[in-house]
Design a protein around this motif. Structure first.
Motif, short mmCIF file in Angstrom:
data_model
loop_
_atom_site.label_atom_id
_atom_site.label_comp_id
_atom_site.label_asym_id
_atom_site.label_seq_id
_atom_site.Cartn_x
_atom_site.Cartn_y
_atom_site.Cartn_z
N VAL A 94 0.88 -1.17 0.00
CA VAL A 94 0.00 0.00 0.00
C VAL A 94 0.91 1.22 0.00
O VAL A 94 1.64 1.46 0.96
N TYR A 127 -2.35 -0.83 -4.60
CA TYR A 127 -3.11 -0.13 -3.58
C TYR A 127 -2.39 1.15 -3.16
O TYR A 127 -1.17 1.20 -3.04
N LEU A 172 -8.51 4.69 0.96
CA LEU A 172 -7.74 3.59 0.38
C LEU A 172 -8.31 3.27 -0.99
O LEU A 172 -9.50 3.02 -1.14
N LEU A 178 -4.75 -6.69 3.75
CA LEU A 178 -5.81 -6.16 2.90
C LEU A 178 -6.99 -7.11 2.74
O LEU A 178 -8.12 -6.74 2.99
N TYR A 212 -7.69 1.24 -4.97
CA TYR A 212 -6.96 0.30 -5.81
C TYR A 212 -6.80 0.95 -7.17
O TYR A 212 -7.79 1.34 -7.80
N LEU A 241 -1.65 -1.60 7.25
CA LEU A 241 -2.13 -1.94 5.91
C LEU A 241 -1.10 -2.73 5.13
O LEU A 241 -1.45 -3.54 4.27
N ASN A 242 0.18 -2.49 5.42
CA ASN A 242 1.25 -3.15 4.67
C ASN A 242 1.68 -4.49 5.25
O ASN A 242 2.59 -5.12 4.72
#
Length: 220
Positions: free
Chosen positions: A128, A151, A143, A211, A145, A205-206
């Motif tokens: 991300v 992302y 967030l 995700l 895509y 998030l990473n």
């Protein structure tokens, strides 16, 4: 007469030595050397295309947030599909690329805010990545895509990023040119931000598998 004979002998001996040497170097019989050299010099050399012939890509003027205006890229590759189906709406935007460098932000590495986004988190290109957007369209923390990029979480803003424009972070200008350029894409909103973003959120998030595990929370 003796002098002429000596000179003639030397020329003959030199010629024989030269022919023998050429025959050894080219691996061609002495009697075939004339044909070999005729064919060699009649052959057209290939034309070399030097790097300097490739047109340079021009960047945009420097400002607080200056997208790097590389040439437009073709359609997105098929393998650039999201890991899962997005649950939010889609928006068609023009996406450019930027770096933390002077060419995009006007900051050098000595600047205390170098590599720090408007939200306060550091720039990164990861599972991300940090991106810039107009907060009126995509608030900080949103967030997305982005097909062909992956992302991105909105962490930054900019005077040149207004309306349906986003700016995608890359580590180098070369990466922007080679991997992105400028494209019109249909982005998918995974989660709409609330106007804030913290480093811990980006790190979460990473994390591997984060995700797919948290998408159920991202309702439009």
């Amino acid at each position: 007469m003796t002098i002429i004979f000596r000179r003639t002998s030397m020329i003959v001996l030199f010629t024989m030595a030269l022919v023998t040497t050429l025959s050894y170097i080219t691996n061609v019989k002495a009697q075939d050397l004339p044909g070999y050299f005729y064919q060699y010099f009649q052959t057209e050399e290939p034309t070399m295309k030097y790097h300097s012939e490739v047109p340079e890509k021009q960047g945009s003027p420097i400002e607080r947030r200056s997208p790097i205006e590389a040439e437009e890229k073709p359609a997105i590759k098929k393998e650039s599909e999201p890991l899962f189906e997005a649950e939010g709406p889609t928006e068609v935007v023009t996406a450019t690329g930027y770096t933390a460098g002077y060419e995009s932000t006007g900051k050098t590495m000595e600047h205390p805010a170098y590599g720090v986004t408007y939200s306060g988190v550091e720039v990164r290109r990861d599972n991300v990545s940090t991106i810039a957007a107009d907060p009126n369209l995509f608030p900080i923390g949103t967030l997305l895509y982005i097909p062909g990029y992956g992302y991105g979480v909105v962490a930054d803003t900019g005077s040149a990023i207004k309306g349906r424009k986003i700016d995608l972070y890359y580590d180098t200008v070369e990466d922007v040119y080679n991997e992105w350029g400028k494209r019109k894409v249909e982005v998918q909103v995974i989660k709409k931000g609330d106007g804030t973003l913290e480093e811990a959120e980006v790190m979460a998030l990473n994390k591997e598998g984060a995700l797919p595990a948290i998408t159920s929370e991202f309702k439009p």
